[in-house]
Design a protein around this motif. Sequence first.
Motif, short mmCIF file in Angstrom:
data_model
loop_
_atom_site.label_atom_id
_atom_site.label_comp_id
_atom_site.label_asym_id
_atom_site.label_seq_id
_atom_site.Cartn_x
_atom_site.Cartn_y
_atom_site.Cartn_z
N GLU A 197 0.84 -1.20 0.00
CA GLU A 197 0.00 0.00 0.00
C GLU A 197 0.88 1.26 0.00
O GLU A 197 0.61 2.22 -0.73
N ALA A 198 1.92 1.25 0.80
CA ALA A 198 2.84 2.39 0.82
C ALA A 198 3.48 2.58 -0.55
O ALA A 198 3.58 3.71 -1.04
N LEU A 199 3.87 1.48 -1.18
CA LEU A 199 4.51 1.55 -2.49
C LEU A 199 3.60 2.19 -3.53
O LEU A 199 4.03 3.05 -4.31
N VAL A 200 2.33 1.82 -3.52
CA VAL A 200 1.36 2.40 -4.45
C VAL A 200 1.34 3.92 -4.30
O VAL A 200 1.39 4.68 -5.27
N ASN A 253 7.64 9.73 -5.24
CA ASN A 253 8.63 9.79 -4.16
C ASN A 253 9.63 8.64 -4.32
O ASN A 253 9.40 7.54 -3.83
N LYS A 254 10.74 8.91 -5.01
CA LYS A 254 11.71 7.86 -5.29
C LYS A 254 12.39 7.31 -4.03
O LYS A 254 12.57 6.10 -3.93
N PRO A 255 12.78 8.15 -3.07
CA PRO A 255 13.35 7.56 -1.84
C PRO A 255 12.34 6.65 -1.14
O PRO A 255 12.71 5.59 -0.62
N GLY A 256 11.07 7.05 -1.12
CA GLY A 256 10.04 6.21 -0.52
C GLY A 256 9.87 4.89 -1.26
O GLY A 256 9.70 3.84 -0.65
N ILE A 257 9.93 4.97 -2.59
CA ILE A 257 9.83 3.75 -3.41
C ILE A 257 10.98 2.81 -3.07
O ILE A 257 10.78 1.61 -2.85
#
Length: 183
Positions: A43-46, A53-57
């Motif tokens: 869910e976070a990845l979506v 957000n590349k760092p988040g990905i």
Amino acid sequence: LNTLLINYKRKGNKQDFADLNYNIALNKYNLSDFKSAKKYFEEALVHFKKNGNKPGIAKTMKGLAVVVTTWGDYEKAIGLLQTARETYSELEDENGLASVYISLGVVMQDWKKYDRAMNYFNEAYKYFKNNKDYLNEMNALMHMGDIYIKKEDFKKSIETNREALLLKNKINNKRLFSIALSN
């Protein structure tokens, strides 16, 4: 929890919603609830992808890789970590890249591919040593010491772990030392 997330999604910032899912995933992982951890990482990845957000990905891919490793799906874990590595490279985030090398080493170690694991731990070690990141340098050395034990090279294991313990003196903080030991 689901009601909280639904309300937060409606009212809150989309970035905060992605971060919230990521943090819930970490908590679920730490509680050994791997199925829920995977769900929240996904869910976070979506949402990290929607927000660009590349760092988040990258960090979420790394988290997902850790989860699938617990199920023995090493090939999927490697694929996720390769994506995280490419993203950190693109971002020129050397610390993120070094953390992926540690994760790749752990996957290879679990997969019993000790030479490849050692290569990844060495890559991370070099980065942490050059940047005087003593805690992570010690962590990399301890992983390397574990590999030497598995390969029954006890002399190198003792040398490597001795070097890690010398770094403990540089850290001079018992709390940080116990965190490194628990990894």
